[in-house]
Design a protein around this motif. Sequence first.
Motif, PDB file in Angstrom:
ATOM      1  N   ASP A 186       0.856  -1.180   0.000  1.00 36.41           N
ATOM      2  CA  ASP A 186       0.000   0.000   0.000  1.00 36.41           C
ATOM      3  C   ASP A 186       0.896   1.235   0.000  1.00 36.41           C
ATOM      4  O   ASP A 186       1.645   1.469   0.944  1.00 36.41           O
ATOM      5  N   ARG A 187       0.814   1.994  -1.057  1.00 37.37           N
ATOM      6  CA  ARG A 187       1.690   3.159  -1.197  1.00 37.37           C
ATOM      7  C   ARG A 187       1.032   4.398  -0.582  1.00 37.37           C
ATOM      8  O   ARG A 187      -0.168   4.618  -0.747  1.00 37.37           O
ATOM      9  N   PRO A 188       1.800   5.221   0.127  1.00 43.38           N
ATOM     10  CA  PRO A 188       1.235   6.406   0.787  1.00 43.38           C
ATOM     11  C   PRO A 188       0.755   7.442  -0.225  1.00 43.38           C
ATOM     12  O   PRO A 188       1.271   7.537  -1.336  1.00 43.38           O
ATOM     13  N   ASN A 189      -0.258   8.202   0.170  1.00 47.39           N
ATOM     14  CA  ASN A 189      -0.716   9.352  -0.614  1.00 47.39           C
ATOM     15  C   ASN A 189      -1.224  10.419   0.345  1.00 47.39           C
ATOM     16  O   ASN A 189      -1.108  10.277   1.562  1.00 47.39           O
ATOM     17  N   GLN A 190      -1.816  11.481  -0.200  1.00 47.66           N
ATOM     18  CA  GLN A 190      -2.215  12.609   0.651  1.00 47.66           C
ATOM     19  C   GLN A 190      -3.337  12.265   1.618  1.00 47.66           C
ATOM     20  O   GLN A 190      -3.530  12.930   2.628  1.00 47.66           O
ATOM     21  N   ARG A 191      -4.099  11.182   1.326  1.00 48.79           N
ATOM     22  CA  ARG A 191      -5.227  10.813   2.178  1.00 48.79           C
ATOM     23  C   ARG A 191      -4.813   9.865   3.294  1.00 48.79           C
ATOM     24  O   ARG A 191      -5.443   9.833   4.352  1.00 48.79           O
ATOM     25  N   LYS A 192      -3.762   9.087   3.085  1.00 45.25           N
ATOM     26  CA  LYS A 192      -3.391   8.034   4.021  1.00 45.25           C
ATOM     27  C   LYS A 192      -2.446   8.537   5.105  1.00 45.25           C
ATOM     28  O   LYS A 192      -1.724   9.510   4.917  1.00 45.25           O
ATOM     29  N   ILE A 193      -2.452   7.831   6.220  1.00 49.10           N
ATOM     30  CA  ILE A 193      -1.669   8.243   7.381  1.00 49.10           C
ATOM     31  C   ILE A 193      -0.223   7.774   7.283  1.00 49.10           C
ATOM     32  O   ILE A 193       0.700   8.497   7.656  1.00 49.10           O
ATOM     33  N   HIS A 194       0.005   6.553   6.772  1.00 39.55           N
ATOM     34  CA  HIS A 194       1.362   6.019   6.743  1.00 39.55           C
ATOM     35  C   HIS A 194       2.212   6.746   5.705  1.00 39.55           C
ATOM     36  O   HIS A 194       1.705   7.250   4.706  1.00 39.55           O
ATOM     37  N   ARG A 195       3.519   6.766   5.938  1.00 34.74           N
ATOM     38  CA  ARG A 195       4.447   7.512   5.095  1.00 34.74           C
ATOM     39  C   ARG A 195       5.370   6.610   4.286  1.00 34.74           C
ATOM     40  O   ARG A 195       6.108   7.088   3.439  1.00 34.74           O
ATOM     41  N   GLU A 196       5.323   5.286   4.534  1.00 36.85           N
ATOM     42  CA  GLU A 196       6.155   4.341   3.792  1.00 36.85           C
ATOM     43  C   GLU A 196       5.269   3.218   3.259  1.00 36.85           C
ATOM     44  O   GLU A 196       4.215   2.927   3.823  1.00 36.85           O
TER      45      GLU A 196
ATOM     46  N   ASP B 114      -9.088  -5.295  -5.683  1.00 33.15           N
ATOM     47  CA  ASP B 114      -9.119  -3.885  -5.290  1.00 33.15           C
ATOM     48  C   ASP B 114      -7.769  -3.466  -4.719  1.00 33.15           C
ATOM     49  O   ASP B 114      -7.230  -2.396  -5.052  1.00 33.15           O
ATOM     50  N   ASP B 115      -7.195  -4.321  -3.856  1.00 34.76           N
ATOM     51  CA  ASP B 115      -5.889  -4.020  -3.269  1.00 34.76           C
ATOM     52  C   ASP B 115      -4.790  -3.983  -4.330  1.00 34.76           C
ATOM     53  O   ASP B 115      -3.852  -3.177  -4.245  1.00 34.76           O
ATOM     54  N   TYR B 116      -4.909  -4.856  -5.326  1.00 36.68           N
ATOM     55  CA  TYR B 116      -3.913  -4.864  -6.403  1.00 36.68           C
ATOM     56  C   TYR B 116      -3.900  -3.525  -7.131  1.00 36.68           C
ATOM     57  O   TYR B 116      -2.825  -2.991  -7.451  1.00 36.68           O
ATOM     58  N   TYR B 117      -5.067  -2.983  -7.387  1.00 39.75           N
ATOM     59  CA  TYR B 117      -5.146  -1.671  -8.033  1.00 39.75           C
ATOM     60  C   TYR B 117      -4.457  -0.614  -7.173  1.00 39.75           C
ATOM     61  O   TYR B 117      -3.781   0.280  -7.695  1.00 39.75           O
TER      62      TYR B 117
ATOM     63  N   GLY C 118      -1.239   2.279  -7.684  1.00 41.27           N
ATOM     64  CA  GLY C 118      -1.604   3.684  -7.597  1.00 41.27           C
ATOM     65  C   GLY C 118      -2.883   4.027  -8.329  1.00 41.27           C
ATOM     66  O   GLY C 118      -3.108   5.177  -8.717  1.00 41.27           O
ATOM     67  N   ARG C 119      -3.765   3.039  -8.499  1.00 45.13           N
ATOM     68  CA  ARG C 119      -5.025   3.250  -9.207  1.00 45.13           C
ATOM     69  C   ARG C 119      -6.191   2.883  -8.296  1.00 45.13           C
ATOM     70  O   ARG C 119      -6.026   2.175  -7.301  1.00 45.13           O
ATOM     71  N   ASP C 120      -7.379   3.371  -8.646  1.00 42.34           N
ATOM     72  CA  ASP C 120      -8.593   3.061  -7.887  1.00 42.34           C
ATOM     73  C   ASP C 120      -9.454   2.074  -8.666  1.00 42.34           C
ATOM     74  O   ASP C 120      -9.724   2.273  -9.854  1.00 42.34           O
ATOM     75  N   PHE C 121      -9.865   1.022  -7.980  1.00 39.74           N
ATOM     76  CA  PHE C 121     -10.764   0.037  -8.573  1.00 39.74           C
ATOM     77  C   PHE C 121     -12.180   0.602  -8.553  1.00 39.74           C
ATOM     78  O   PHE C 121     -12.605   1.213  -7.580  1.00 39.74           O
ATOM     79  N   LYS C 122     -12.932   0.406  -9.635  1.00 38.66           N
ATOM     80  CA  LYS C 122     -14.283   0.955  -9.709  1.00 38.66           C
ATOM     81  C   LYS C 122     -15.169   0.362  -8.618  1.00 38.66           C
ATOM     82  O   LYS C 122     -15.065  -0.813  -8.268  1.00 38.66           O
ATOM     83  N   ALA C 123     -16.044   1.192  -8.070  1.00 42.51           N
ATOM     84  CA  ALA C 123     -16.876   0.767  -6.934  1.00 42.51           C
ATOM     85  C   ALA C 123     -17.952  -0.230  -7.342  1.00 42.51           C
ATOM     86  O   ALA C 123     -18.264  -1.154  -6.580  1.00 42.51           O
ATOM     87  N   TRP C 124     -18.540  -0.078  -8.535  1.00 46.73           N
ATOM     88  CA  TRP C 124     -19.687  -0.899  -8.886  1.00 46.73           C
ATOM     89  C   TRP C 124     -19.382  -2.387  -9.019  1.00 46.73           C
ATOM     90  O   TRP C 124     -20.148  -3.218  -8.511  1.00 46.73           O
ATOM     91  N   PRO C 125     -18.284  -2.781  -9.691  1.00 42.96           N
ATOM     92  CA  PRO C 125     -17.986  -4.227  -9.733  1.00 42.96           C
ATOM     93  C   PRO C 125     -17.813  -4.827  -8.347  1.00 42.96           C
ATOM     94  O   PRO C 125     -18.279  -5.938  -8.073  1.00 42.96           O
ATOM     95  N   LYS C 126     -17.154  -4.079  -7.468  1.00 48.20           N
ATOM     96  CA  LYS C 126     -16.954  -4.561  -6.097  1.00 48.20           C
ATOM     97  C   LYS C 126     -18.298  -4.695  -5.379  1.00 48.20           C
ATOM     98  O   LYS C 126     -18.554  -5.698  -4.688  1.00 48.20           O
ATOM     99  N   PHE C 127     -19.166  -3.710  -5.551  1.00 49.50           N
ATOM    100  CA  PHE C 127     -20.474  -3.720  -4.909  1.00 49.50           C
ATOM    101  C   PHE C 127     -21.317  -4.899  -5.405  1.00 49.50           C
ATOM    102  O   PHE C 127     -21.982  -5.584  -4.619  1.00 49.50           O
ATOM    103  N   LEU C 128     -21.288  -5.160  -6.703  1.00 46.78           N
ATOM    104  CA  LEU C 128     -22.057  -6.263  -7.275  1.00 46.78           C
ATOM    105  C   LEU C 128     -21.556  -7.611  -6.772  1.00 46.78           C
ATOM    106  O   LEU C 128     -22.344  -8.527  -6.501  1.00 46.78           O
ATOM    107  N   MET C 129     -20.252  -7.749  -6.624  1.00 45.86           N
ATOM    108  CA  MET C 129     -19.697  -8.993  -6.102  1.00 45.86           C
ATOM    109  C   MET C 129     -20.036  -9.185  -4.632  1.00 45.86           C
ATOM    110  O   MET C 129     -20.229 -10.312  -4.165  1.00 45.86           O
TER     111      MET C 129
END
Length: 326
Positions: free
Chosen positions: A43-53, A98-101, A105-116
């Motif tokens: 899991d790579r850090p970004n501006q929204r996440k708390i971890h830095r590494e 979803d985690d692989y995306y 550094g990409r976001d997995f679409k919400a609808w496929p996840k919701f349907l599953m």
Amino acid sequence: MGGRIAGMVPGWYLFVCCAVAALISNFSIPFIRAFALRTGFVDRPNQRKIHREPIPLLGGLAIYISFVVAAGVLGHRHSTYWGITAGGFIIFGIGVLDDYYKTRGRDFKAWPKFLMQIAAAIVLVLFHVRISGVNLPFAHMYYAFPGWLSAVATVFWVVAVTNMMNFLDGVDGLAAGIAAISALTLVFIALMKGQDMMAMLAISLVGSALGFLKYNFHPARIFMGDAGATFLGYALSAIAVDGAFKSATIVSLAVPMLALGVPILDTLWVVSRRFKERRPIYIADKGHTFHLLMKSGLNQVQTVAILYLVGVCFSLASILVEIVSH
């Protein structure tokens, strides 16, 4: 032993089941962590996440495997177990995707996840894990839901709790700790209702979460990812359906709600705020209850400790309602 546990399950057997799940979860994590680091599944850090590494993901694999093995070997492999195992595999699989995306550094679409997630909830219904009705205390009768209403209510509950637990996974150790507290509450409620099989499933989930927590408490060395958080929510919702919701009265419908009080409270806050601000509820931000506590000056450990305490209070209230309602 995979056979039926007759009568009231002894305390030592519950302890053994919890310990086995915890040991499997705990001892498998170093291998999973090494694999995640070697393959770049982090899991790579970004501006929204708390971890830095970058932090290894795939911790949910330890939770899923330890639950399935401990509950399957030491418990009774009845329909709820198979429903959680099969539906949980779907939940875990879409969570890993979803985690692989995220690792790229990409976001997995919400609808496929919701349907599953809906498909996984339907799996439980097919395994006869469903909210079937409610006792009406004033009318002294049991109202059985029509088949369609039973299925809809079950799917709604399962998908909601699955995502609520995922929403809560934003601070080291929070989701795993709250899941353990909620599952332990369901153990006590199941024993009070004489539901040994539900107690075995719930205590297995307690062990899986606690075993993982050793490596996930701050500073976290591995994350459970969406795969782990959604599986915890899925399993909790299923156990509640076949446990706390069974033969529920109007009053005792509050029991499973209180047992899962922290994720429900956090979700209500987040959804209401995003709705008010006219933003999609599925897009993550830094507006969760744990973010607000940290903005007030608390560190991660203090924040998690406070929410653990709130979770324990909700759990005690849940058990008290169960006692009073009988």
